[in-house]
Design a protein around this motif. Structure first.
Motif, mmCIF file in Angstrom:
data_model
loop_
_atom_site.group_PDB
_atom_site.id
_atom_site.type_symbol
_atom_site.label_atom_id
_atom_site.label_comp_id
_atom_site.label_asym_id
_atom_site.label_seq_id
_atom_site.Cartn_x
_atom_site.Cartn_y
_atom_site.Cartn_z
ATOM 1 N N MET A 66 0.695 -1.342 0.229
ATOM 2 C CA MET A 66 -0.002 -0.062 0.030
ATOM 3 C C MET A 66 0.816 1.181 -0.133
ATOM 4 S SD MET A 66 -3.039 -1.090 -0.280
ATOM 5 C CE MET A 66 -2.582 -2.383 -1.161
ATOM 6 N N PHE A 67 1.989 1.067 0.531
ATOM 7 C CA PHE A 67 2.940 2.358 0.521
ATOM 8 C C PHE A 67 4.015 2.344 -0.429
ATOM 9 C CE2 PHE A 67 1.139 2.796 4.815
ATOM 10 C CZ PHE A 67 1.044 4.232 5.129
ATOM 11 N N HIS A 68 4.139 1.483 -1.078
ATOM 12 C CA HIS A 68 5.297 1.238 -1.888
ATOM 13 C C HIS A 68 5.628 2.474 -2.886
ATOM 14 C CE1 HIS A 68 3.237 -0.609 -5.266
ATOM 15 N NE2 HIS A 68 4.060 -0.445 -6.103
ATOM 16 N N ASP A 69 4.430 3.174 -3.518
ATOM 17 C CA ASP A 69 4.521 4.162 -4.283
ATOM 18 C C ASP A 69 4.025 5.525 -3.710
ATOM 19 O OD1 ASP A 69 5.868 2.849 -6.368
ATOM 20 O OD2 ASP A 69 3.863 2.441 -7.421
ATOM 21 N N SER A 104 9.769 -5.891 12.542
ATOM 22 C CA SER A 104 8.624 -5.755 11.424
ATOM 23 C C SER A 104 8.831 -4.394 10.711
ATOM 24 C CB SER A 104 7.420 -5.975 12.005
ATOM 25 O OG SER A 104 7.185 -7.311 12.334
ATOM 26 N N LEU A 105 9.170 -3.294 11.532
ATOM 27 C CA LEU A 105 9.179 -1.907 11.137
ATOM 28 C C LEU A 105 10.441 -2.102 10.005
ATOM 29 C CD1 LEU A 105 9.114 0.300 14.024
ATOM 30 C CD2 LEU A 105 7.289 -0.309 12.443
ATOM 31 N N GLN A 106 11.619 -2.610 10.268
ATOM 32 C CA GLN A 106 12.647 -2.928 9.595
ATOM 33 C C GLN A 106 12.306 -3.426 8.227
ATOM 34 O OE1 GLN A 106 15.509 -1.039 9.966
ATOM 35 N NE2 GLN A 106 15.737 -1.339 7.714
ATOM 36 N N LEU A 107 11.488 -4.653 8.370
ATOM 37 C CA LEU A 107 11.165 -5.517 7.062
ATOM 38 C C LEU A 107 10.371 -4.597 6.252
ATOM 39 C CD1 LEU A 107 11.088 -8.286 6.004
ATOM 40 C CD2 LEU A 107 9.040 -8.808 7.351
ATOM 41 N N VAL A 108 9.361 -3.983 6.871
ATOM 42 C CA VAL A 108 8.547 -3.272 5.987
ATOM 43 C C VAL A 108 9.182 -1.985 5.166
ATOM 44 C CG1 VAL A 108 6.515 -1.684 5.733
ATOM 45 C CG2 VAL A 108 6.649 -3.880 6.795
ATOM 46 N N TRP A 109 10.132 -1.591 5.904
ATOM 47 C CA TRP A 109 11.124 -0.320 5.276
ATOM 48 C C TRP A 109 11.856 -0.911 4.290
ATOM 49 C CZ3 TRP A 109 15.573 1.591 4.119
ATOM 50 C CH2 TRP A 109 15.953 2.971 4.015
ATOM 51 N N ASP A 110 12.454 -1.985 4.425
ATOM 52 C CA ASP A 110 13.315 -2.671 3.454
ATOM 53 C C ASP A 110 12.568 -2.895 2.273
ATOM 54 O OD1 ASP A 110 15.607 -2.155 5.104
ATOM 55 O OD2 ASP A 110 15.802 -4.344 5.508
ATOM 56 N N ALA A 111 11.348 -3.658 2.356
ATOM 57 C CA ALA A 111 10.539 -4.081 1.198
ATOM 58 C C ALA A 111 10.262 -2.743 0.329
ATOM 59 C CB ALA A 111 9.112 -4.517 1.996
ATOM 60 N N ILE A 112 9.875 -1.727 0.954
ATOM 61 C CA ILE A 112 9.480 -0.518 0.241
ATOM 62 C C ILE A 112 10.612 0.198 -0.465
ATOM 63 C CG2 ILE A 112 8.378 1.612 0.198
ATOM 64 C CD1 ILE A 112 6.673 0.829 2.460
ATOM 65 N N ALA A 113 11.748 0.447 0.349
ATOM 66 C CA ALA A 113 12.880 0.932 -0.102
ATOM 67 C C ALA A 113 13.795 0.403 -1.176
ATOM 68 C CB ALA A 113 13.901 1.307 1.103
ATOM 69 N N LEU A 114 13.643 -1.125 -1.176
ATOM 70 C CA LEU A 114 14.236 -1.861 -2.241
ATOM 71 C C LEU A 114 13.424 -2.233 -3.431
ATOM 72 C CD1 LEU A 114 16.407 -3.821 0.079
ATOM 73 C CD2 LEU A 114 17.205 -2.244 -1.194
ATOM 74 N N HIS A 115 12.067 -1.781 -3.409
ATOM 75 C CA HIS A 115 11.131 -2.528 -4.381
ATOM 76 C C HIS A 115 11.842 -2.249 -6.014
ATOM 77 C CE1 HIS A 115 9.068 1.150 -4.605
ATOM 78 N NE2 HIS A 115 8.567 0.936 -5.830
ATOM 79 N N THR A 116 12.501 -1.176 -6.131
ATOM 80 C CA THR A 116 13.138 -0.987 -7.200
ATOM 81 C C THR A 116 14.408 -1.212 -7.643
ATOM 82 O OG1 THR A 116 13.444 1.369 -6.863
ATOM 83 C CG2 THR A 116 11.240 1.039 -7.808
ATOM 84 N N SER A 117 14.796 -2.177 -6.798
ATOM 85 C CA SER A 117 16.269 -2.550 -6.747
ATOM 86 C C SER A 117 16.309 -4.179 -7.141
ATOM 87 C CB SER A 117 16.881 -2.424 -5.416
ATOM 88 O OG SER A 117 16.899 -0.964 -5.120
ATOM 89 N N PRO A 118 16.540 -4.451 -8.470
ATOM 90 C CA PRO A 118 16.514 -5.673 -9.124
ATOM 91 C C PRO A 118 18.098 -5.952 -8.766
ATOM 92 C CG PRO A 118 16.560 -4.150 -10.561
ATOM 93 C CD PRO A 118 16.055 -3.437 -9.658
ATOM 94 N N GLY A 119 18.518 -7.382 -8.263
ATOM 95 C CA GLY A 119 19.387 -8.090 -8.085
ATOM 96 C C GLY A 119 19.571 -7.738 -6.564
ATOM 97 N N ILE A 120 18.970 -7.202 -5.713
ATOM 98 C CA ILE A 120 19.165 -7.160 -4.538
ATOM 99 C C ILE A 120 17.818 -7.697 -3.537
ATOM 100 C CG2 ILE A 120 19.598 -5.525 -2.429
ATOM 101 C CD1 ILE A 120 21.034 -3.672 -4.268
ATOM 102 N N ALA A 121 16.673 -7.086 -3.941
ATOM 103 C CA ALA A 121 15.368 -7.508 -3.166
ATOM 104 C C ALA A 121 15.203 -8.951 -3.376
ATOM 105 C CB ALA A 121 14.193 -6.581 -3.926
ATOM 106 N N GLU A 122 15.331 -9.562 -4.442
ATOM 107 C CA GLU A 122 15.105 -10.819 -4.503
ATOM 108 C C GLU A 122 15.708 -11.842 -3.628
ATOM 109 O OE1 GLU A 122 17.132 -10.349 -8.750
ATOM 110 O OE2 GLU A 122 16.057 -8.911 -7.225
ATOM 111 N N TYR A 123 16.771 -11.373 -2.911
ATOM 112 C CA TYR A 123 17.891 -12.051 -2.270
ATOM 113 C C TYR A 123 17.530 -11.760 -0.589
ATOM 114 C CZ TYR A 123 19.780 -13.286 -6.432
ATOM 115 O OH TYR A 123 20.212 -13.771 -7.938
ATOM 116 N N LYS A 124 16.448 -10.936 -0.556
ATOM 117 C CA LYS A 124 16.085 -10.574 0.926
ATOM 118 C C LYS A 124 14.838 -11.534 1.463
ATOM 119 C CE LYS A 124 16.852 -6.934 2.811
ATOM 120 N NZ LYS A 124 17.752 -6.654 4.201
ATOM 121 N N GLU A 125 14.575 -10.782 2.511
ATOM 122 C CA GLU A 125 13.278 -11.761 3.188
ATOM 123 C C GLU A 125 12.195 -11.849 2.141
ATOM 124 O OE1 GLU A 125 15.709 -9.475 6.731
ATOM 125 O OE2 GLU A 125 14.846 -8.956 4.437
ATOM 126 N N SER A 126 11.249 -12.868 2.540
ATOM 127 C CA SER A 126 10.258 -13.070 1.618
ATOM 128 C C SER A 126 9.155 -11.644 1.123
ATOM 129 C CB SER A 126 9.246 -14.202 2.482
ATOM 130 O OG SER A 126 9.856 -15.315 2.523
#
Length: 215
Positions: A66-69, A104-126
């Motif tokens: 919901m927050f990613h964009d 969980s705060l850090q997990l969500v932060w990473d998910a959003i901050a890295l959602h445009t980072s191919p080559g990195i995001a896919e190797y992070k948490e689910s």
């Protein structure tokens, strides 16, 4: 349209109070294009998790989506940060208000901050990897053939694409045209090059060669 608790393409939309509030923030501050895009991204992400038996937290993935964009919107965008960071910061503040634990705060932060980072995001948490997957599927069609025509049609009928191919580049650009320098090192620099006549991106080799070091 009430979507909380609704099942689309076999994926149930989270219906907790926190999920509903996050959806309302997207409705309030996002455009129709961003709203539909965001819901499609969640369903695509969740379907990938389901098909590949990936364990994830649906509510945290949903809020991340919901927050990613939202960092592109006038309400949330800053003048000096990448739009992904603006969205991640907003989500973190939102979740703090709901008493979500730091991990969980850090997990969500990473998910959003890295959602445009191919080559990195896919190797992070689910949740991080799934959000990246869902966003890439909706915007550039990565993984398109992994879904049947019927599933794609069901999702798009529920959340129309609103001419995404024609309008998404402009939507992105409107979110950071006042701060093109923040796109350095990201795929968003391609959008600046597309939209700004004569735009010259920073070049990493030039930065090395012109650093203040003597050698």
């Amino acid at each position: 349209m009430i979507i909380a608790g609704k099942t689309i393409a076999g994926i149930k939309i989270p219906d907790s109070a926190m999920a509903k509030q996050a959806t309302e923030l997207l409705r309030e501050h996002g455009s129709e294009l961003l709203y539909n895009h965001t819901l499609r991204v969640y369903i695509f992400a969740a379907l990938n998790g389901k098909h590949n038996s990936i364990k994830y937290n649906p509510e945290l993935l949903y809020v991340s989506t919901m927050f990613h964009d939202l960092g592109l919107t006038a309400h949330y965008r800053s003048y000096d940060k990448r739009f992904e960071v603006d969205g991640a910061n907003a989500a973190r503040d939102f979740l703090r208000g709901h008493g979500v634990p730091p991990q969980s705060l850090q997990l969500v932060w990473d998910a959003i901050a890295l959602h445009t980072s191919p080559g990195i995001a896919e190797y992070k948490e689910s949740e991080v990897a799934l959000l990246n997957y869902g966003a890439a599927l909706d915007v550039i069609g990565r993984g398109y053939d992994q879904l049947s025509n019927n599933v794609r049609e069901e999702i798009v009928n529920q959340f129309p694409r609103n001419g995404l191919k024609k309008n998404m580049i402009t939507t992105f650009f409107d979110g950071f045209k006042h701060k093109p320098h923040t796109t350095y090192g990201s795929i968003n620099a391609d959008i600046c090059a597309c939209m700004i006549p004569g735009y010259e991106r920073k070049d990493y080799c030039d930065l090395i060669l012109h650093s203040p070091w003597s050698e």
